[in-house]
Design a protein around this motif. Sequence first.
Motif, PDB file in Angstrom:
ATOM      1  N   ASP A   2      -8.558  15.765  -6.191  1.00 39.42           N
ATOM      2  CA  ASP A   2      -7.681  15.162  -5.182  1.00 39.42           C
ATOM      3  C   ASP A   2      -6.526  16.113  -4.850  1.00 39.42           C
ATOM      4  O   ASP A   2      -6.098  16.205  -3.701  1.00 39.42           O
ATOM      5  CB  ASP A   2      -7.124  13.827  -5.696  1.00 39.42           C
ATOM      6  CG  ASP A   2      -8.215  12.792  -5.917  1.00 39.42           C
ATOM      7  OD1 ASP A   2      -9.263  12.863  -5.237  1.00 39.42           O
ATOM      8  OD2 ASP A   2      -8.024  11.899  -6.762  1.00 39.42           O
ATOM      9  N   PRO A  48      -1.051   6.264  -6.268  1.00 35.53           N
ATOM     10  CA  PRO A  48      -2.045   5.647  -7.145  1.00 35.53           C
ATOM     11  C   PRO A  48      -3.491   6.051  -6.842  1.00 35.53           C
ATOM     12  O   PRO A  48      -4.333   5.986  -7.729  1.00 35.53           O
ATOM     13  CB  PRO A  48      -1.863   4.149  -6.929  1.00 35.53           C
ATOM     14  CG  PRO A  48      -0.709   3.966  -6.048  1.00 35.53           C
ATOM     15  CD  PRO A  48      -0.255   5.291  -5.549  1.00 35.53           C
ATOM     16  N   ASP A  49      -3.784   6.478  -5.617  1.00 31.83           N
ATOM     17  CA  ASP A  49      -5.158   6.865  -5.297  1.00 31.83           C
ATOM     18  C   ASP A  49      -5.489   8.305  -5.708  1.00 31.83           C
ATOM     19  O   ASP A  49      -6.627   8.738  -5.620  1.00 31.83           O
ATOM     20  CB  ASP A  49      -5.456   6.650  -3.813  1.00 31.83           C
ATOM     21  CG  ASP A  49      -4.560   7.479  -2.902  1.00 31.83           C
ATOM     22  OD1 ASP A  49      -3.453   7.862  -3.317  1.00 31.83           O
ATOM     23  OD2 ASP A  49      -4.971   7.734  -1.758  1.00 31.83           O
ATOM     24  N   LYS A  75      -6.292  10.786  -8.472  1.00 33.56           N
ATOM     25  CA  LYS A  75      -6.817  10.655  -9.838  1.00 33.56           C
ATOM     26  C   LYS A  75      -7.167  11.984 -10.490  1.00 33.56           C
ATOM     27  O   LYS A  75      -7.264  12.063 -11.705  1.00 33.56           O
ATOM     28  CB  LYS A  75      -8.092   9.785  -9.841  1.00 33.56           C
ATOM     29  CG  LYS A  75      -7.947   8.422  -9.207  1.00 33.56           C
ATOM     30  CD  LYS A  75      -7.142   7.500 -10.051  1.00 33.56           C
ATOM     31  CE  LYS A  75      -7.137   6.097  -9.416  1.00 33.56           C
ATOM     32  NZ  LYS A  75      -6.016   5.316  -9.808  1.00 33.56           N
ATOM     33  N   LYS A 103      -5.655  13.689  -0.503  1.00 33.25           N
ATOM     34  CA  LYS A 103      -5.372  12.279  -0.203  1.00 33.25           C
ATOM     35  C   LYS A 103      -4.249  12.133   0.816  1.00 33.25           C
ATOM     36  O   LYS A 103      -4.151  11.132   1.501  1.00 33.25           O
ATOM     37  CB  LYS A 103      -5.001  11.509  -1.481  1.00 33.25           C
ATOM     38  CG  LYS A 103      -6.097  11.472  -2.525  1.00 33.25           C
ATOM     39  CD  LYS A 103      -7.262  10.639  -2.070  1.00 33.25           C
ATOM     40  CE  LYS A 103      -8.306  10.509  -3.170  1.00 33.25           C
ATOM     41  NZ  LYS A 103      -9.398   9.648  -2.820  1.00 33.25           N
ATOM     42  N   ASN A 112       0.797  -1.217   0.000  1.00 33.18           N
ATOM     43  CA  ASN A 112       0.000   0.000   0.000  1.00 33.18           C
ATOM     44  C   ASN A 112       0.831   1.269   0.000  1.00 33.18           C
ATOM     45  O   ASN A 112       0.293   2.354  -0.035  1.00 33.18           O
ATOM     46  CB  ASN A 112      -0.937   0.018   1.212  1.00 33.18           C
ATOM     47  CG  ASN A 112      -1.970  -1.083   1.118  1.00 33.18           C
ATOM     48  OD1 ASN A 112      -2.356  -1.459   0.025  1.00 33.18           O
ATOM     49  ND2 ASN A 112      -2.397  -1.589   2.251  1.00 33.18           N
TER      50      ASN A 112
END
Length: 176
Positions: free
Chosen positions: A87, A40-41, A43, A127, A26
């Motif tokens: 984000d 990666p989270d 976007k 994020k 993670n």
Amino acid sequence: MTLTNRFNSLLLIALFVLVGGGLFQNCKVSYSFTGASIAPDVKTFTVYYFPNRARLINPNLSQQMTEALQDKLLRQTSLDQMQEKGDLEFEGQITGYDTRPMNISEGDLAAETRLTVTIKVKYTNNKSPDDNWEKTFSAYEDFNSNQILSSVEDELIVDILDKLTEDIFNASIANW
């Protein structure tokens, strides 16, 4: 090294790989050839309008600054642009737009004039709030003092905005 010690060493390595791989999965960050390191989270991004609060006003600069940063993020990341609540959020204001003489030569005459643009930027990473910051960025271009600012202003602004957007990109997306 005995057979038992080798077996124990291999067992520890295998255990580390199995457990470590699951633990660190993670913590992945994606990198690109543009220098961007984006989790990666993440976007989306939003660039809010940069109002001009400088004493000397260039009427097009706010729109040009906003669009230049949007274009930079679209070109150099795979993020999608949103009108609000992305984000990653960029907001701020133009705080300075100044000229001053440079390279004073014989007879107290300036050989060049420097146009400097200063902006204050607030970067919000929704994020990862630990990455949030507020910074001031400044960039300039020099031009021959025999020229009138209005005759070279458009060209100078393009170069200055390139520098400013690169600095903002490096401070936020590239984490420099």
